[in-house]
Write a protein that holds these residues in place. Structure first.
Motif, PDB file in Angstrom:
ATOM      1  N   VAL A  55       7.303   1.940 -10.662  1.00  0.00           N
ATOM      2  CA  VAL A  55       5.947   1.965 -11.217  1.00  0.00           C
ATOM      3  C   VAL A  55       4.887   1.759 -10.134  1.00  0.00           C
ATOM      4  O   VAL A  55       3.720   1.541 -10.434  1.00  0.00           O
ATOM      5  CB  VAL A  55       5.774   0.918 -12.333  1.00  0.00           C
ATOM      6  CG1 VAL A  55       6.733   1.201 -13.479  1.00  0.00           C
ATOM      7  CG2 VAL A  55       5.990  -0.501 -11.806  1.00  0.00           C
ATOM      8  N   ILE A  56       5.309   1.811  -8.862  1.00  0.00           N
ATOM      9  CA  ILE A  56       4.357   1.735  -7.753  1.00  0.00           C
ATOM     10  C   ILE A  56       4.260   3.121  -7.130  1.00  0.00           C
ATOM     11  O   ILE A  56       5.281   3.733  -6.801  1.00  0.00           O
ATOM     12  CB  ILE A  56       4.781   0.699  -6.693  1.00  0.00           C
ATOM     13  CG1 ILE A  56       5.033  -0.659  -7.349  1.00  0.00           C
ATOM     14  CG2 ILE A  56       3.698   0.566  -5.625  1.00  0.00           C
ATOM     15  CD1 ILE A  56       5.469  -1.741  -6.379  1.00  0.00           C
ATOM     16  N   TYR A  57       3.043   3.601  -6.987  1.00  0.00           N
ATOM     17  CA  TYR A  57       2.829   4.969  -6.534  1.00  0.00           C
ATOM     18  C   TYR A  57       2.067   4.992  -5.207  1.00  0.00           C
ATOM     19  O   TYR A  57       1.169   4.183  -4.981  1.00  0.00           O
ATOM     20  CB  TYR A  57       2.059   5.757  -7.596  1.00  0.00           C
ATOM     21  CG  TYR A  57       2.723   5.691  -8.955  1.00  0.00           C
ATOM     22  CD1 TYR A  57       3.882   6.409  -9.219  1.00  0.00           C
ATOM     23  CD2 TYR A  57       2.189   4.896  -9.962  1.00  0.00           C
ATOM     24  CE1 TYR A  57       4.503   6.341 -10.460  1.00  0.00           C
ATOM     25  CE2 TYR A  57       2.803   4.820 -11.208  1.00  0.00           C
ATOM     26  CZ  TYR A  57       3.962   5.542 -11.452  1.00  0.00           C
ATOM     27  OH  TYR A  57       4.576   5.466 -12.672  1.00  0.00           O
ATOM     28  N   SER A  58       2.441   5.943  -4.366  1.00  0.00           N
ATOM     29  CA  SER A  58       1.819   6.075  -3.053  1.00  0.00           C
ATOM     30  C   SER A  58       1.228   7.470  -2.886  1.00  0.00           C
ATOM     31  O   SER A  58       1.876   8.464  -3.256  1.00  0.00           O
ATOM     32  CB  SER A  58       2.855   5.820  -1.947  1.00  0.00           C
ATOM     33  OG  SER A  58       2.361   6.266  -0.704  1.00  0.00           O
ATOM     34  N   PRO A  59       0.040   7.570  -2.286  1.00  0.00           N
ATOM     35  CA  PRO A  59      -0.521   8.891  -1.980  1.00  0.00           C
ATOM     36  C   PRO A  59       0.252   9.620  -0.889  1.00  0.00           C
ATOM     37  O   PRO A  59      -0.007  10.782  -0.609  1.00  0.00           O
ATOM     38  CB  PRO A  59      -1.958   8.578  -1.552  1.00  0.00           C
ATOM     39  CG  PRO A  59      -1.924   7.156  -1.104  1.00  0.00           C
ATOM     40  CD  PRO A  59      -0.889   6.477  -1.941  1.00  0.00           C
ATOM     41  N   ARG A  60       1.225   8.920  -0.277  1.00  0.00           N
ATOM     42  CA  ARG A  60       2.042   9.521   0.783  1.00  0.00           C
ATOM     43  C   ARG A  60       3.426   9.929   0.289  1.00  0.00           C
ATOM     44  O   ARG A  60       4.333  10.157   1.084  1.00  0.00           O
ATOM     45  CB  ARG A  60       2.189   8.523   1.946  1.00  0.00           C
ATOM     46  CG  ARG A  60       0.887   8.254   2.670  1.00  0.00           C
ATOM     47  CD  ARG A  60       0.921   6.950   3.444  1.00  0.00           C
ATOM     48  NE  ARG A  60       1.027   5.810   2.529  1.00  0.00           N
ATOM     49  CZ  ARG A  60      -0.014   5.284   1.875  1.00  0.00           C
ATOM     50  NH1 ARG A  60      -1.211   5.781   2.044  1.00  0.00           N
ATOM     51  NH2 ARG A  60       0.137   4.260   1.049  1.00  0.00           N
ATOM     52  N   SER A  61       3.593  10.033  -1.009  1.00  0.00           N
ATOM     53  CA  SER A  61       4.923  10.281  -1.580  1.00  0.00           C
ATOM     54  C   SER A  61       5.526  11.614  -1.135  1.00  0.00           C
ATOM     55  O   SER A  61       6.754  11.765  -1.110  1.00  0.00           O
ATOM     56  CB  SER A  61       4.861  10.227  -3.112  1.00  0.00           C
ATOM     57  OG  SER A  61       3.975  11.215  -3.610  1.00  0.00           O
ATOM     58  N   ARG A  62       4.697  12.585  -0.771  1.00  0.00           N
ATOM     59  CA  ARG A  62       5.213  13.883  -0.342  1.00  0.00           C
ATOM     60  C   ARG A  62       5.357  13.991   1.182  1.00  0.00           C
ATOM     61  O   ARG A  62       5.761  15.044   1.687  1.00  0.00           O
ATOM     62  CB  ARG A  62       4.303  15.010  -0.858  1.00  0.00           C
ATOM     63  CG  ARG A  62       4.274  15.109  -2.377  1.00  0.00           C
ATOM     64  CD  ARG A  62       3.414  16.269  -2.835  1.00  0.00           C
ATOM     65  NE  ARG A  62       3.365  16.355  -4.288  1.00  0.00           N
ATOM     66  CZ  ARG A  62       4.263  16.969  -5.045  1.00  0.00           C
ATOM     67  NH1 ARG A  62       5.304  17.570  -4.473  1.00  0.00           N
ATOM     68  NH2 ARG A  62       4.152  17.001  -6.357  1.00  0.00           N
ATOM     69  N   MET A  63       5.043  12.931   1.889  1.00  0.00           N
ATOM     70  CA  MET A  63       5.155  12.950   3.346  1.00  0.00           C
ATOM     71  C   MET A  63       6.555  12.533   3.775  1.00  0.00           C
ATOM     72  O   MET A  63       7.196  11.699   3.129  1.00  0.00           O
ATOM     73  CB  MET A  63       4.116  12.017   3.983  1.00  0.00           C
ATOM     74  CG  MET A  63       2.674  12.406   3.726  1.00  0.00           C
ATOM     75  SD  MET A  63       1.491  11.166   4.321  1.00  0.00           S
ATOM     76  CE  MET A  63       1.758  11.243   6.095  1.00  0.00           C
ATOM     77  N   THR A  64       7.032  13.099   4.868  1.00  0.00           N
ATOM     78  CA  THR A  64       8.312  12.677   5.436  1.00  0.00           C
ATOM     79  C   THR A  64       8.109  11.380   6.211  1.00  0.00           C
ATOM     80  O   THR A  64       6.972  11.028   6.574  1.00  0.00           O
ATOM     81  CB  THR A  64       8.868  13.740   6.384  1.00  0.00           C
ATOM     82  OG1 THR A  64       7.988  13.851   7.517  1.00  0.00           O
ATOM     83  CG2 THR A  64       8.983  15.091   5.693  1.00  0.00           C
ATOM     84  N   PRO A  65       9.181  10.634   6.499  1.00  0.00           N
ATOM     85  CA  PRO A  65       9.038   9.430   7.322  1.00  0.00           C
ATOM     86  C   PRO A  65       8.389   9.727   8.668  1.00  0.00           C
ATOM     87  O   PRO A  65       7.598   8.917   9.169  1.00  0.00           O
ATOM     88  CB  PRO A  65      10.481   8.943   7.487  1.00  0.00           C
ATOM     89  CG  PRO A  65      11.179   9.431   6.267  1.00  0.00           C
ATOM     90  CD  PRO A  65      10.565  10.776   5.984  1.00  0.00           C
TER      91      PRO A  65
END
Length: 218
Positions: free
Chosen positions: A193-203
């Motif tokens: 339930v925690i969301y990040s604006p970087r979810s589509r970025m690779t490490p």
């Protein structure tokens, strides 16, 4: 091995007291003092003149020794400077040295698991710029908690020790101004339930963004 303990000195101070155990004295390279130990040391201390005397005989500390060097200060924002820390570890008696991103937790866990499975002294340089160095247009957007779905399990705060996460009954919330965008809380939330604006970025993309932000003048 707590992720925040590898990501910054502040995280280490907040979390490692519950795990610290003195290494028994009197060990030798042939008869180490403990089965396994992890020795944390900040980059500025490790690069100093007294590092050799502080560490002593690395292989005497345990059958398996991991020298965890936290490369997060301004002097170590370049790849060359970080790799110099690995070279110094080899000069001080480590069998091998590797550089990892502490916020790429899956890869970091794999490296640590492999090191713990091999007797000897292994240096792991955890390279990621301190959140306090990150400024300007590349500064990370904060993560967010879905307050309607949060189960208040405390796992995010207990594991990361993040000062941006606070329990405000009945749920946890992230203080946007304090969030550095490390996204460790996202990885350790069991209910997702925690969301990040970087979810589509690779490490790798996340790491480059952090270093770009740290290179900006405040």
């Amino acid at each position: 091995m707590h992720p925040a303990a590898c990501a910054c000195v502040g995280g280490q101070s907040a979390l490692l007291d519950r795990y610290k155990t003195p290494v028994p004295l009197g060990g030798t390279a042939q008869a180490p003092a403990s089965e396994a130990c992890i020795h944390f040391i900040p980059d500025t201390v490790f690069a100093g003149k007294d590092a050799a005397s502080e560490l002593g005989d690395i292989k005497a500390k345990g059958r398996v020794v991991i020298l965890a060097v936290l490369a997060s200060s301004r002097a170590f924002l370049t790849r060359e400077a970080v790799e110099d820390l690995g070279t110094r570890a080899l000069d001080l008696g480590c069998d091998d040295a590797v550089v990892v991103d502490p916020l790429d937790s899956q890869h970091a866990m794999g490296v640590l698991g492999g090191a713990l499975a091999r007797p000897g002294a292994h240096a792991v340089v955890f390279a990621s710029p301190c959140a306090q160095l990150q400024h300007g247009e590349y500064e990370a957007e904060p993560a967010e908690i879905d307050e309607y779905a949060c189960m208040s399990c405390h796992r995010c705060q207990q594991i990361t020790g993040c000062p941006a996460i606070a329990f405000k009954p009945p749920v946890f919330r992230i203080e946007a101004e304090a969030c550095s965008g490390c996204d460790l809380c996202v990885e350790y939330c069991r209910t997702h339930v925690i969301y990040s604006p970087r979810s589509r970025m690779t490490p790798e993309e996340r790491s480059r963004a952090r270093y770009a932000a740290a290179s900006q003048q405040p």
